[in-house]
Write a protein that holds these residues in place. Structure first.
Motif, PDB file in Angstrom:
ATOM      1  N   ILE A   1      -0.445   2.732   5.806  1.00  0.00           N
ATOM      2  CA  ILE A   1      -1.383   1.638   5.539  1.00  0.00           C
ATOM      3  C   ILE A   1      -1.607   1.527   4.041  1.00  0.00           C
ATOM      4  O   ILE A   1      -1.397   2.475   3.297  1.00  0.00           O
TER       5      ILE A   1
ATOM      6  N   GLN B   1      -4.875  -3.520   3.076  1.00  0.00           N
ATOM      7  CA  GLN B   1      -5.041  -3.643   4.529  1.00  0.00           C
ATOM      8  C   GLN B   1      -6.394  -3.082   4.969  1.00  0.00           C
ATOM      9  O   GLN B   1      -7.058  -3.650   5.834  1.00  0.00           O
TER      10      GLN B   1
ATOM     11  N   GLU C   1      -9.372  -5.200   6.795  1.00  0.00           N
ATOM     12  CA  GLU C   1      -9.939  -4.780   8.087  1.00  0.00           C
ATOM     13  C   GLU C   1     -11.438  -4.510   7.973  1.00  0.00           C
ATOM     14  O   GLU C   1     -12.198  -4.800   8.902  1.00  0.00           O
TER      15      GLU C   1
ATOM     16  N   MET D   1      -7.933   0.001  12.906  1.00  0.00           N
ATOM     17  CA  MET D   1      -6.572  -0.025  12.376  1.00  0.00           C
ATOM     18  C   MET D   1      -5.610   0.874  13.149  1.00  0.00           C
ATOM     19  O   MET D   1      -4.399   0.838  12.910  1.00  0.00           O
TER      20      MET D   1
END
Length: 199
Positions: free
Chosen positions: A6, A10, A14, A36
């Protein structure tokens, strides 16, 4: 099972989704990791302190708002004064994304413990926020002085009040949008009326 990679961006994306869907109190490393499908440690790798994640969520938007305001304040136009240019830029910036506005201004105010400016690790989000807003107010104050609308004694206060008054209109639009309860007046008409008041 392959390890999922990740990125910092990201995680921030999120975290924004989580706050928008469940509110600022829901923002924890565990909740972001669960959303996630990764471990809490994967989040901590990028953001060792919650303050760092909050900063990554808020600061880019605040910087973008400040840049829009500063560019408007320093732009030369013959048909609008600095107050109108600044107000139009800030209103348009926020009306283009009311979810971003709510994350920037409403979530921290409604749940200050979840968006604490100084976290346990001493991470100071507030000092960076203040630096961004101080520069915007400085630029606007200088433009107000140059235009003859303010003196050096009053310019900073007038810059602050102009910004917060403009945010008031956006706040009403944002609440109306969030509650799905239309304003009694057309938003475009309110924008025009606001700018006319600053003529």
């Amino acid at each position: 099972m392959a390890k999922r990679t990740i990125t910092r961006d990201q995680i921030v994306k999120e975290a924004h989704k989580l706050v928008r869907a469940k509110g600022a109190r829901a923002l924890t490393f565990e909740a972001v990791a669960r959303q996630m499908g990764v471990t809490k440690q994967a989040i901590i790798y990028w953001f060792p302190k919650k303050g760092a994640l909050i900063e990554a969520m808020l600061l880019p938007s605040l910087e973008a708002e400040a840049l829009a305001g500063q560019e408007a304040a320093t732009r030369v136009e013959t048909d609008r004064n600095v107050r109108q240019r600044f107000a139009a830029a800030i209103v348009d910036f926020h009306l283009s994304d009311l979810e971003r506005f709510r994350t920037m201004y409403l979530s921290p105010q409604l749940t200050p413990d979840a968006f604490a400016m100084v976290t346990k690790g001493g991470h100071q989000v507030s000092s960076k926020v203040h630096a961004v807003t101080a520069q915007m107010y400085r630029t606007l104050a200088e433009a107000l002085i140059a235009e003859g609308f303010a003196t050096s004694d009053t310019a900073r206060r007038k810059a602050f009040l102009l910004h917060t008054n403009v945010l008031g209109l956006v706040l009403m639009a944002s609440l109306s949008d969030a509650l799905n309860d239309p304003l009694a007046h057309d938003l475009a008409d309110l924008r025009v009326t606001l700018l006319a008041q600053l003529a």
